[in-house]
Design a protein around this motif. Structure first.
Motif, PDB file in Angstrom:
ATOM      1  N   PHE A   1       0.818  -1.204   0.000  1.00  0.00           N
ATOM      2  CA  PHE A   1       0.000   0.000   0.000  1.00  0.00           C
ATOM      3  C   PHE A   1       0.861   1.268   0.000  1.00  0.00           C
ATOM      4  O   PHE A   1       2.046   1.237   0.340  1.00  0.00           O
ATOM      5  N   SER A   2       0.239   2.353  -0.399  1.00  0.00           N
ATOM      6  CA  SER A   2       0.766   3.703  -0.212  1.00  0.00           C
ATOM      7  C   SER A   2      -0.338   4.513   0.457  1.00  0.00           C
ATOM      8  O   SER A   2      -1.521   4.212   0.278  1.00  0.00           O
ATOM      9  N   PHE A   3       0.039   5.528   1.231  1.00  0.00           N
ATOM     10  CA  PHE A   3      -1.002   6.328   1.868  1.00  0.00           C
ATOM     11  C   PHE A   3      -0.585   7.796   1.961  1.00  0.00           C
ATOM     12  O   PHE A   3       0.586   8.142   1.883  1.00  0.00           O
ATOM     13  N   ILE A   4      -1.610   8.637   2.118  1.00  0.00           N
ATOM     14  CA  ILE A   4      -1.427  10.086   2.254  1.00  0.00           C
ATOM     15  C   ILE A   4      -2.175  10.540   3.502  1.00  0.00           C
ATOM     16  O   ILE A   4      -3.381  10.293   3.636  1.00  0.00           O
ATOM     17  N   ILE A   5      -1.456  11.153   4.408  1.00  0.00           N
ATOM     18  CA  ILE A   5      -2.069  11.761   5.596  1.00  0.00           C
ATOM     19  C   ILE A   5      -2.088  13.270   5.353  1.00  0.00           C
ATOM     20  O   ILE A   5      -1.058  13.896   5.107  1.00  0.00           O
ATOM     21  N   ASN A   6      -3.266  13.851   5.439  1.00  0.00           N
ATOM     22  CA  ASN A   6      -3.429  15.264   5.096  1.00  0.00           C
ATOM     23  C   ASN A   6      -4.201  15.973   6.214  1.00  0.00           C
ATOM     24  O   ASN A   6      -5.305  15.572   6.573  1.00  0.00           O
TER      25      ASN A   6
ATOM     26  N   ILE B   1       1.766  13.985   4.692  1.00  0.00           N
ATOM     27  CA  ILE B   1       2.741  12.905   4.842  1.00  0.00           C
ATOM     28  C   ILE B   1       2.364  11.824   3.829  1.00  0.00           C
ATOM     29  O   ILE B   1       1.239  11.326   3.838  1.00  0.00           O
ATOM     30  N   ILE B   2       3.301  11.514   2.952  1.00  0.00           N
ATOM     31  CA  ILE B   2       3.059  10.536   1.894  1.00  0.00           C
ATOM     32  C   ILE B   2       4.066   9.413   2.050  1.00  0.00           C
ATOM     33  O   ILE B   2       5.274   9.663   2.114  1.00  0.00           O
ATOM     34  N   CYS B   3       3.587   8.178   2.145  1.00  0.00           N
ATOM     35  CA  CYS B   3       4.461   7.016   2.322  1.00  0.00           C
ATOM     36  C   CYS B   3       4.229   5.983   1.228  1.00  0.00           C
ATOM     37  O   CYS B   3       3.079   5.724   0.847  1.00  0.00           O
ATOM     38  N   VAL B   4       5.322   5.393   0.762  1.00  0.00           N
ATOM     39  CA  VAL B   4       5.238   4.186  -0.068  1.00  0.00           C
ATOM     40  C   VAL B   4       5.796   3.032   0.765  1.00  0.00           C
ATOM     41  O   VAL B   4       6.563   3.242   1.696  1.00  0.00           O
ATOM     42  N   ASP B   5       5.402   1.814   0.420  1.00  0.00           N
ATOM     43  CA  ASP B   5       5.816   0.677   1.239  1.00  0.00           C
ATOM     44  C   ASP B   5       7.248   0.245   0.930  1.00  0.00           C
ATOM     45  O   ASP B   5       7.993   0.939   0.235  1.00  0.00           O
ATOM     46  N   LYS B   6       7.631  -0.923   1.435  1.00  0.00           N
ATOM     47  CA  LYS B   6       9.032  -1.361   1.381  1.00  0.00           C
ATOM     48  C   LYS B   6       9.511  -1.710  -0.023  1.00  0.00           C
ATOM     49  O   LYS B   6      10.715  -1.848  -0.238  1.00  0.00           O
TER      50      LYS B   6
ATOM     51  N   GLN C   1      10.425   4.993   1.755  1.00  0.00           N
ATOM     52  CA  GLN C   1      10.540   6.428   2.059  1.00  0.00           C
ATOM     53  C   GLN C   1       9.190   7.051   2.385  1.00  0.00           C
ATOM     54  O   GLN C   1       8.148   6.602   1.917  1.00  0.00           O
ATOM     55  N   CYS C   2       9.243   8.120   3.182  1.00  0.00           N
ATOM     56  CA  CYS C   2       8.095   8.976   3.467  1.00  0.00           C
ATOM     57  C   CYS C   2       8.457  10.421   3.143  1.00  0.00           C
ATOM     58  O   CYS C   2       9.564  10.869   3.445  1.00  0.00           O
ATOM     59  N   LEU C   3       7.535  11.107   2.551  1.00  0.00           N
ATOM     60  CA  LEU C   3       7.716  12.524   2.235  1.00  0.00           C
ATOM     61  C   LEU C   3       6.860  13.342   3.196  1.00  0.00           C
ATOM     62  O   LEU C   3       5.671  13.047   3.382  1.00  0.00           O
ATOM     63  N   VAL C   4       7.451  14.343   3.824  1.00  0.00           N
ATOM     64  CA  VAL C   4       6.726  15.237   4.728  1.00  0.00           C
ATOM     65  C   VAL C   4       6.791  16.653   4.171  1.00  0.00           C
ATOM     66  O   VAL C   4       7.880  17.217   3.996  1.00  0.00           O
ATOM     67  N   TYR C   5       5.622  17.209   3.893  1.00  0.00           N
ATOM     68  CA  TYR C   5       5.546  18.567   3.353  1.00  0.00           C
ATOM     69  C   TYR C   5       4.830  19.469   4.354  1.00  0.00           C
ATOM     70  O   TYR C   5       3.689  19.201   4.739  1.00  0.00           O
ATOM     71  N   ASP C   6       5.530  20.498   4.802  1.00  0.00           N
ATOM     72  CA  ASP C   6       4.979  21.454   5.761  1.00  0.00           C
ATOM     73  C   ASP C   6       4.208  22.531   4.999  1.00  0.00           C
ATOM     74  O   ASP C   6       4.784  23.309   4.235  1.00  0.00           O
ATOM     75  N   LYS C   7       2.894  22.589   5.185  1.00  0.00           N
ATOM     76  CA  LYS C   7       2.060  23.531   4.435  1.00  0.00           C
ATOM     77  C   LYS C   7       2.322  24.982   4.815  1.00  0.00           C
ATOM     78  O   LYS C   7       2.140  25.891   3.989  1.00  0.00           O
TER      79      LYS C   7
END
Length: 541
Positions: free
Chosen positions: A58-63, A69-74, A138-144
């Protein structure tokens, strides 16, 4: 975000998830329940706990009001791409859908040259300069508020060698892990039809043996290629022995030419390549045939053997274990020789060696001298992040494109962890796995020679090989002569993407038949992009 293919984005408030998730018992978890559990973990930057607590892909987006926060799996099962400019970010799971947001749609020429040698682009790059991608783990964190972007690495495929004991103990541990992994898989299937691409290899055999062992009856095995090719003969024998239905799809030179030059193939390539990797085509005609002729149930689930040979150690250079230490250049040359090999470019563009070595060093641990364990660890680290995650596992797009689900049991987190704790001497040439398959399933393989016992002989053989490689002009000539005849005898008829005279021209010009069809596909994929966007074509180095 796009909603093409079988897996759709499931939204909950402002957040979303794509893929399938199940708990340790194999029970599928709905998206709302999953997101409600992971949001507190993600807020505290506990990314690894998310992927250790749940199974699946899975991949997910927390908003929320403050950040993305956007994550892709292993293994980056569902890729995420982004454009970051002027402290703003645009995201998508489809690279091509982001092109309209690119100021400059031109190709990155360094990425193009790498793509033509590898079949994919390494690092965070894609074929387009402005377009980036998240790497596996990896996870990407974007500060709005500030517009800042941060990339966190929560997982790497690294070995600890913490499991010790005799082989019998390790066999039992591995068998118990297989029982749990496939029990989870079994429970997630809910009785639906399963299709297994069955070859003569160990990985697909283990899958179908485990399904039989667990009593799963709704199984169809299949293979493809020229009639009576070795893979098909073995596949049918195994299916008959287990009592499973067996299907075969006939490939020929003529069919490949028609398939490859069809609009359907181009549509699939555009869906699957994501401007990052060659679209897998080996099974594409087969899955297309199944869908078009309604051979399988619409809700059928495909279970391929990707990538059991890698995680069990098959890809590690055997000579690593025969040396006291390995120099940095030896390790880098090993990676380049194994992977940057779609055509013979080394004499035409030797300056590229430096560029690729620097890119590799940005991924692995940089040292002057490595122990055999360290060299193997870094060799596999690079391949996991690049070839496996971006190219091999991307083969599941063949199923998604025709709205079929898939499972990848060999990339189950528990099984990955097991092999990451196995000492090098048991992983080289799949030493432990081969012996396990012989003991538990009575499968003998030609690779079951006592690898460790032969290390000294291998070390002497390498010196002889280095000497002979300097005087191998006759060998090269004879090999190229054989290549010409291989056009008509390839077990999958893959050279049929070209007419015979075109094939010979490619062999003469680029000097490699082992991966010639992949190179042709990479080259034509680039040319398609040039044509689609009216960009002047450039020659291959």
């Amino acid at each position: 975000m796009q909603n093409s293919g079988i897996y759709k984005w499931q939204k909950h408030d402002k957040s979303a998830i794509k893929g399938f998730i199940y708990d340790s018992n194999g029970n599928l978890i709905n998206s709302e329940n999953f997101l409600s559990q992971i949001i507190p973990l993600v807020k505290n930057m506990q990314y690894s706990e998310v992927f250790n607590k749940f199974y699946g892909h899975f991949s997910f987006i927390i908003n929320n009001d403050n950040y993305f926060i956007i994550c892709v799996d292993k293994i980056r099962s569902f890729p995420i791409f982004y454009i970051y400019k002027d402290r703003s970010i645009i995201l998508s799971d489809s690279a091509r859908s982001l092109l309209e947001n690119c100021r400059d749609k031109s190709l990155d020429e360094d990425a193009v040259n790498e793509f033509l040698k590898l079949g994919y682009v390494t690092g965070t790059q894609t074929l387009i300069k402005e377009l980036k991608q998240l790497k596996a783990g990896q996870c990407l964190v974007y500060d709005k508020k500030t517009g800042s972007l941060e990339i966190n690495k929560y997982y790497q495929f690294l070995h600890k060698d913490s499991l010790s004991g005799d082989e019998e103990k390790l066999f039992k541990m591995l068998d118990n892990v297989h029982e749990r992994v496939f029990s989870r898989l079994f429970n997630s299937l809910n009785g639906r039809q399963v299709a297994v691409p069955l070859s003569s290899g160990l990985d697909s055999r283990l899958i179908i043996f485990m399904l039989k062992k667990l009593g799963y009856s709704n199984v169809v095995a299949y293979t493809f290629g020229r009639p009576d090719n070795f893979e098909a003969v073995v596949s049918r024998k195994i299916s008959d022995k287990l009592g499973y239905k067996w299907l075969f799809v006939d490939y020929s030179l003529k069919k490949w030419y028609q398939w490859y030059h069809s609009e359907e193939r181009k549509k699939f390539s555009n869906y699957a390549d994501n401007l990052t990797a060659i679209a897998h085509l080996l099974e594409w005609p087969t899955v297309n045939f199944f869908k078009t002729n309604r051979v399988l149930n619409d809700d059928c689930i495909f279970i391929p053997g990707h990538t059991g040979d890698f995680i069990t150690g098959m890809h590690i250079p055997e000579w690593f274990l025969g040396k006291k230490y390995i120099y940095q250049d030896e390790l880098l040359d090993s990676i380049i020789k194994k992977h940057y090999n779609l055509y013979d470019w080394t004499k035409k563009s030797p300056k590229d060696f430096h560029l690729y070595k620097q890119k590799i060093l940005s991924i692995i641990e940089e040292k002057d001298i490595y122990s055999p364990d360290e060299a193997a660890n870094n060799f596999e680290l690079w391949e996991w992040q690049e070839r496996q995650a971006k190219f091999i596992c991307n083969a599941v797009r063949e199923y998604e494109f025709y709205n079929y689900e898939w499972r990848l049991p060999f990339w189950d987190g528990e099984l990955m962890d097991f092999w990451c704790n196995i000492p090098l001497r048991y992983r080289i040439k799949r030493n432990l796995f081969h012996k396990y398959m012989l003991k538990y399933y009575s499968i003998e393989t030609s690779s079951l020679s006592p690898v460790i016992k032969n290390i000294r002989r291998k070390k002497r053989s390498r010196k002889i090989y280095d000497l002979l490689s300097r005087i191998n002009k006759v060998y090269i000539f004879l090999r190229k002569l054989k290549i010409f005849f291989n056009y008509y005898h390839h077990h999958l008829a893959l050279p049929g993407v070209l007419k015979f005279y075109e094939y010979i021209k490619y062999i003469i010009k680029y000097g490699n038949d082992v991966h010639i069809t992949l190179f042709i596909d990479a080259q034509w994929q680039i040319n398609d992009y040039y044509e689609d966007f009216n960009i002047p074509k450039k020659k291959v180095n």
